[in-house]
Motif scaffolding. Sequence first.
Motif, short mmCIF file in Angstrom:
data_model
loop_
_atom_site.label_atom_id
_atom_site.label_comp_id
_atom_site.label_asym_id
_atom_site.label_seq_id
_atom_site.Cartn_x
_atom_site.Cartn_y
_atom_site.Cartn_z
N ALA A 305 0.88 -1.24 -0.02
CA ALA A 305 0.02 -0.10 -0.14
C ALA A 305 0.82 1.27 -0.12
CB ALA A 305 -0.91 -0.01 1.26
N ASP A 306 0.16 2.49 -0.62
CA ASP A 306 0.80 3.63 -0.30
C ASP A 306 1.10 3.91 1.22
OD1 ASP A 306 0.09 6.57 0.12
OD2 ASP A 306 0.97 6.58 -1.82
N PRO A 307 2.24 4.56 1.39
CA PRO A 307 2.41 4.93 2.87
C PRO A 307 1.48 5.65 3.67
CG PRO A 307 4.35 5.34 1.37
CD PRO A 307 3.53 5.04 0.58
N GLU A 308 0.90 6.52 3.14
CA GLU A 308 -0.16 7.03 4.04
C GLU A 308 -1.57 5.99 4.22
OE1 GLU A 308 -1.83 10.39 1.80
OE2 GLU A 308 -0.10 11.42 1.63
#
Length: 403
Positions: A305-308
């Motif tokens: 997943a995207d870090p956010e």
Amino acid sequence: MSDVAALKATADATVAAVATELITLSETLHANPETAWQEHRAAAWVGEALTAAGFRVTPRYLGLETALLAEAGSGPTIIGIMAEYDALPGLGHACGHNLIAASAVGAGLALAPLADELGLTVRVYGTPAEEGGGGKIELIEAGAFRDLDLAMMVHPAPVDVAEARPFAVSHSHVAYDGVSAHAAAYPDQGVNANDAFLVAQVAIGLLRQQLPADTRVHGVQTVGGYAPNAIPERTEGRWYTRANSLAELSHLEERVRRCFEAGALASGAALSITPESKPYSEFRPDERALEFYRANALARGRVFADPEVAGRMNRASTDMGNVSQLVPAIHPYIGVGSLPYGNHQKEFAAACVGPVAEQALLDAAVLMAWTVIDVVATDPSSLPPTKASYTPKASNTPKESAA
């Protein structure tokens, strides 16, 4: 020793051959949720699956009724795979422990035929009461895990995240004892224990304004009184305090305690705070094993997943953190496609069965096996730190308090 690709192909084929059995185990656990320390059927089902595969199974491991140890092989490198299987009160398997248990069994089955060739002792641990009971901590104190060369598990989440960064957490039972009286006729003779809890919760709400963003304080009141015309003489609740490390947690706990003491001081009720388990530690990942897991997950077709997004579920606390303070460990998260819903929601429980969850289960089993193969076979001279060279960190032991 065979080449790594061939070993991985064998592990993959083993998991594929038992896929139906693993999925059935997961579905059975999901349909029959048992909460912390009550996982009698879950432990039996996991034990039966491993016994049928030729593992040496010890039920009621180290005196814990719902713990187990299953072993295969007798090599010098000892791998521990954690099977959690407790459910959440009122929410069932809304944290996906049915998938954790089944994938742990799958990884064990995948590695067992390779144990002699890789020089492994493969252990699958049935670890009860992760959801607040600290089952792994109880096992540690009874002597478990300390001889492991690598400990691992894979946890369901909305999305894939490689690195666990959980909060350290303490779990407390809070109670106030007052004096009951008729609320209309003799209110002056009562000491309202519910008022004590109200004052404490207001104080905690105000405290949150001055707390660092990377801390958490939350809980529920479980007993608030019994009749509107009787002043409550007993109130109870369960509260969690979280911080980035055990050291930070100790400081935060003192501030939270003063809020509960304020309730006692204002109302006149007597306060008792009792730990529900030893504190859960922050997690210390083994970087080498974690890098192998990342590479294997990508090769398997998983997408991180995207870090956010990733920076959410991987903050959830776990008693696997305490294991990581003793021995090299990893605790990746594997996605079940549940967004916008996350762990500890009923919708997440629903996402922990079905085709996407089944693929996550099988992938998790294969990825754990592949990671062990890489750690052991790729470069034996650079094994992760062993029990002889890994420096354990001291754990924090809470004390019962009363005011």
